[in-house]
Scaffold this motif. Structure first.
Motif, PDB file in Angstrom:
ATOM      1  N   GLY A  97       0.781  -1.229   0.000  1.00 34.65           N
ATOM      2  CA  GLY A  97       0.000   0.000   0.000  1.00 34.65           C
ATOM      3  C   GLY A  97       0.810   1.275   0.000  1.00 34.65           C
ATOM      4  N   TYR A  98       0.207   2.310  -0.557  1.00 36.09           N
ATOM      5  CA  TYR A  98       0.765   3.665  -0.526  1.00 36.09           C
ATOM      6  C   TYR A  98      -0.394   4.617  -0.302  1.00 36.09           C
ATOM      7  CZ  TYR A  98       2.378   8.222  -2.124  1.00 36.09           C
ATOM      8  OH  TYR A  98       2.660   9.563  -2.201  1.00 36.09           O
ATOM      9  N   THR A  99      -0.217   5.607   0.579  1.00 41.56           N
ATOM     10  CA  THR A  99      -1.233   6.640   0.766  1.00 41.56           C
ATOM     11  C   THR A  99      -0.594   8.006   0.564  1.00 41.56           C
ATOM     12  OG1 THR A  99      -0.857   6.856   3.159  1.00 41.56           O
ATOM     13  CG2 THR A  99      -2.466   5.208   2.451  1.00 41.56           C
ATOM     14  N   LYS A 127       5.859  -5.465 -11.450  1.00 40.42           N
ATOM     15  CA  LYS A 127       6.366  -6.564 -12.285  1.00 40.42           C
ATOM     16  C   LYS A 127       7.071  -7.632 -11.455  1.00 40.42           C
ATOM     17  CE  LYS A 127       6.937  -4.059 -16.655  1.00 40.42           C
ATOM     18  NZ  LYS A 127       7.913  -3.560 -17.671  1.00 40.42           N
ATOM     19  N   ALA A 128       7.817  -7.214 -10.432  1.00 40.33           N
ATOM     20  CA  ALA A 128       8.579  -8.160  -9.611  1.00 40.33           C
ATOM     21  C   ALA A 128       7.703  -8.889  -8.598  1.00 40.33           C
ATOM     22  CB  ALA A 128       9.701  -7.431  -8.883  1.00 40.33           C
ATOM     23  N   ASN A 129       6.476  -8.395  -8.411  1.00 42.38           N
ATOM     24  CA  ASN A 129       5.569  -9.006  -7.429  1.00 42.38           C
ATOM     25  C   ASN A 129       4.203  -9.286  -8.057  1.00 42.38           C
ATOM     26  OD1 ASN A 129       7.074  -8.635  -4.617  1.00 42.38           O
ATOM     27  ND2 ASN A 129       7.391  -6.750  -5.806  1.00 42.38           N
ATOM     28  N   PRO A 130       4.166 -10.158  -9.059  1.00 39.51           N
ATOM     29  CA  PRO A 130       2.903 -10.418  -9.756  1.00 39.51           C
ATOM     30  C   PRO A 130       1.850 -11.092  -8.869  1.00 39.51           C
ATOM     31  CG  PRO A 130       4.572 -11.998 -10.423  1.00 39.51           C
ATOM     32  CD  PRO A 130       5.276 -10.961  -9.612  1.00 39.51           C
ATOM     33  N   ASP A 131       2.320 -11.712  -7.774  1.00 36.18           N
ATOM     34  CA  ASP A 131       1.393 -12.367  -6.848  1.00 36.18           C
ATOM     35  C   ASP A 131       0.835 -11.404  -5.810  1.00 36.18           C
ATOM     36  OD1 ASP A 131       3.989 -12.056  -5.819  1.00 36.18           O
ATOM     37  OD2 ASP A 131       3.649 -13.577  -4.284  1.00 36.18           O
ATOM     38  N   LYS A 132       1.215 -10.137  -5.902  1.00 32.90           N
ATOM     39  CA  LYS A 132       0.764  -9.135  -4.940  1.00 32.90           C
ATOM     40  C   LYS A 132       0.073  -7.988  -5.678  1.00 32.90           C
ATOM     41  CE  LYS A 132       4.815 -10.119  -2.040  1.00 32.90           C
ATOM     42  NZ  LYS A 132       5.454 -11.013  -3.045  1.00 32.90           N
ATOM     43  N   SER A 133      -0.747  -7.246  -4.937  1.00 30.37           N
ATOM     44  CA  SER A 133      -1.408  -6.066  -5.487  1.00 30.37           C
ATOM     45  C   SER A 133      -0.774  -4.815  -4.890  1.00 30.37           C
ATOM     46  CB  SER A 133      -2.906  -6.080  -5.139  1.00 30.37           C
ATOM     47  OG  SER A 133      -3.528  -7.238  -5.654  1.00 30.37           O
ATOM     48  N   LEU A 134      -0.611  -3.800  -5.706  1.00 30.91           N
ATOM     49  CA  LEU A 134      -0.150  -2.506  -5.218  1.00 30.91           C
ATOM     50  C   LEU A 134      -1.330  -1.547  -5.287  1.00 30.91           C
ATOM     51  CD1 LEU A 134       1.804  -0.369  -4.278  1.00 30.91           C
ATOM     52  CD2 LEU A 134       2.733  -0.206  -6.589  1.00 30.91           C
ATOM     53  N   VAL A 135      -1.744  -1.051  -4.123  1.00 32.56           N
ATOM     54  CA  VAL A 135      -2.897  -0.149  -4.035  1.00 32.56           C
ATOM     55  C   VAL A 135      -2.410   1.234  -3.625  1.00 32.56           C
ATOM     56  CG1 VAL A 135      -5.060   0.347  -2.839  1.00 32.56           C
ATOM     57  CG2 VAL A 135      -4.502  -2.011  -3.470  1.00 32.56           C
ATOM     58  N   MET A 136      -2.772   2.233  -4.419  1.00 29.05           N
ATOM     59  CA  MET A 136      -2.376   3.613  -4.147  1.00 29.05           C
ATOM     60  C   MET A 136      -3.615   4.429  -3.789  1.00 29.05           C
ATOM     61  SD  MET A 136       0.614   4.189  -7.017  1.00 29.05           S
ATOM     62  CE  MET A 136       1.573   5.259  -5.933  1.00 29.05           C
ATOM     63  N   LEU A 146      -4.887   1.179   5.864  1.00 29.41           N
ATOM     64  CA  LEU A 146      -3.623   0.684   6.401  1.00 29.41           C
ATOM     65  C   LEU A 146      -3.802  -0.641   7.125  1.00 29.41           C
ATOM     66  CD1 LEU A 146      -2.013   3.960   7.842  1.00 29.41           C
ATOM     67  CD2 LEU A 146      -1.682   2.919   5.601  1.00 29.41           C
ATOM     68  N   ALA A 147      -4.926  -0.807   7.786  1.00 32.79           N
ATOM     69  CA  ALA A 147      -5.178  -2.038   8.541  1.00 32.79           C
ATOM     70  C   ALA A 147      -5.232  -3.265   7.641  1.00 32.79           C
ATOM     71  CB  ALA A 147      -6.484  -1.906   9.322  1.00 32.79           C
ATOM     72  N   HIS A 148      -5.562  -3.058   6.364  1.00 30.02           N
ATOM     73  CA  HIS A 148      -5.712  -4.199   5.451  1.00 30.02           C
ATOM     74  C   HIS A 148      -4.623  -4.253   4.378  1.00 30.02           C
ATOM     75  CE1 HIS A 148      -9.487  -5.607   7.166  1.00 30.02           C
ATOM     76  NE2 HIS A 148      -9.720  -4.331   7.421  1.00 30.02           N
ATOM     77  N   LEU A 151       3.825  -1.403   3.481  1.00 25.39           N
ATOM     78  CA  LEU A 151       3.655  -0.026   3.025  1.00 25.39           C
ATOM     79  C   LEU A 151       4.942   0.483   2.380  1.00 25.39           C
ATOM     80  CD1 LEU A 151       1.900   1.135   6.291  1.00 25.39           C
ATOM     81  CD2 LEU A 151       0.786   0.627   4.120  1.00 25.39           C
ATOM     82  N   ILE A 152       4.797   1.331   1.383  1.00 22.84           N
ATOM     83  CA  ILE A 152       5.976   1.821   0.664  1.00 22.84           C
ATOM     84  C   ILE A 152       5.990   3.341   0.565  1.00 22.84           C
ATOM     85  CG2 ILE A 152       6.303  -0.278  -0.693  1.00 22.84           C
ATOM     86  CD1 ILE A 152       4.952   1.210  -3.063  1.00 22.84           C
TER      87      ILE A 152
END
Length: 431
Positions: free
Chosen positions: A259-261, A278-287, A322-324, A328-329
């Protein structure tokens, strides 16, 4: 000689009045470059809400110019302010949903003058705008039945870098929160010089980063106090110690979530963001935040399959996200703009207890290592994401949480009064 004695006598009386007041009960008038109902949270707004827990605060909206009004007049936020902007009516409104002591002031329309070159015409019209803004502030002070107030300019040097003679606060405080000399041309054109003037004219000058402290002391020749950002710990700790239901817009997003906020803008490294996806295709990046990246990247972010955008959210909603998130990046560029940043979100992130990976963009962010991972390359950044997720523990989460508890807005308010009292005492001795 007689004139000098009269001036010194007046200053002495002023200092006695200042020292006899209960400062944490005096009204604060705060200006900034943001509005209370803007798309994303700001340090000035968070600080204003904290001050307002015990004293009256007038949070002055960033002024609309005549040109702003023509362009944005159909927006709900502008239509709601129409009477104040055009007729100067209903300018001061209570924000009781936050505090019985918090008010917002919408100034009348200002002249759009930033396009002018430096010189006589710009300076004359800038003073006209300042007098117009100061008049609306004086009217608000009178409406509240107040006499004494502190003027706190929280990073808005385009207005009131020098106070008109009829605006007479107990103290003038200026705060810098970003390196205006490295920001977009619109702000730095006049803002860079006016910020130095604000520092010179203020009774107390504050900065949120060590780099800004060094720069402004060098440029102004005045002492500047370090006053870092913080977090609404009581709000963000809910992401750590409460069972918070997931937001509806996260329901169908695959886990785990990185996550990023915050504002999605010129500060971010979009090549790094693409690499993370690309390096984490098994993960989601949510902004989570407003999208203001146009012109700052050639990457079509909407074509990245595991990258998601929620749009802007109110600060009160952020702990729910943030709880879910599992990690965090802070994928900031390392450049002249970011090296003077103490990011508002770092203590919000830490309060959630979640692992954090960031780039080492400033001296201030480096001070949080080893609680957070700091990596300079995309390869190492992605390795750190895996490592932080694999090695996370309750003990590490608690350490992050405890660190955030030491960096609260309540603590910063206490520091503010210490700094202000010290600066006025030093000024009295000097005089």
């Amino acid at each position: 000689m007689r004139k000098t004695l009269i001036i010194l006598e007046k200053k002495q009386l002023f200092m006695e009045d200042f020292s006899n007041l209960t400062l944490d009960k005096v009204t604060i008038v705060m200006t900034s470059m943001s509005r209370w109902d803007g798309e994303f949270s700001s340090a000035s707004w968070s600080l204003a809400k904290t001050f307002a827990q015990s004293q009256k605060v007038i949070y002055v909206d960033y002024p609309f110019t005549l040109l702003d009004y023509i362009k944005e007049r159909k927006k709900p936020s502008v239509m709601a302010r129409k009477k104040a902007l055009i007729k100067g009516k209903e300018s001061l409104k209570p924000l009781t949903q936050f505090s019985p002591f918090l008010y917002t002031l919408c100034p009348p329309l200002m002249l759009p003058i930033n396009w002018l070159p430096p010189g006589f015409l710009y300076n004359s019209l800038s003073k006209w705008n300042d007098r117009r803004l100061a008049k609306s502030i004086r009217k608000a002070i009178k409406e509240l039945g107040e006499e004494n107030f502190i003027f706190f300019n929280s990073f808005n040097p385009l207005y009131l870098d020098r106070l008109p003679s009829k605006l007479k606060p107990l103290a003038f405080v200026y705060q810098s929160r970003d390196n205006i000399r490295a920001l977009e041309p619109y702000l730095r054109k006049h803002g860079a010089g006016k910020e130095i003037e604000a520092v010179k004219n203020a009774d107390l000058s504050l900065v949120t980063s060590r780099m800004l402290q060094k720069d402004l002391e060098s440029l102004s020749g005045k002492k500047v106090a370090y006053f870092p950002n913080a977090a609404d710990f009581d709000l963000f700790k809910t992401a750590y110690n409460e069972q918070v239901p997931p937001p509806k817009d996260l329901k169908d997003i695959p886990r785990p979530i990185i996550g990023y906020t915050g504002n999605i803008c010129h500060r971010l490294d979009y090549d790094l963001i693409e690499s993370i996806c690309k390096a984490n295709p098994d993960k989601s990046l949510v902004m989570v935040g407003p999208r203001n990246h146009q012109g700052h990247t050639n990457i079509d972010l909407d074509l990245i399959p595991n990258l998601y955008f929620t749009g802007p959210k109110k600060i009160e909603q952020l702990p729910q996200y943030l709880a879910h998130f599992q990690l965090l990046i802070l994928p900031f560029l390392c450049n002249e703009v970011t090296k003077s940043i103490y990011p508002l979100k770092i203590n919000e992130y830490l309060a959630s207890g979640k692992p954090i990976v960031a780039t080492p963009f400033s001296e201030d962010i480096k001070s949080f290592h080893p609680l957070i991972s700091l990596e300079t390359t995309a390869k190492k950044f992605n390795e750190a994401i895996k490592r932080e997720l694999d090695t996370d523990s309750d003990q590490k989460a608690k350490s992050r949480y405890v660190e955030a508890s030491n960096n609260t807005w309540k603590g910063r308010v206490k520091l503010f009064w210490e700094l202000l009292t010290g600066s006025k005492t030093a000024l009295a001795k000097k005089e």
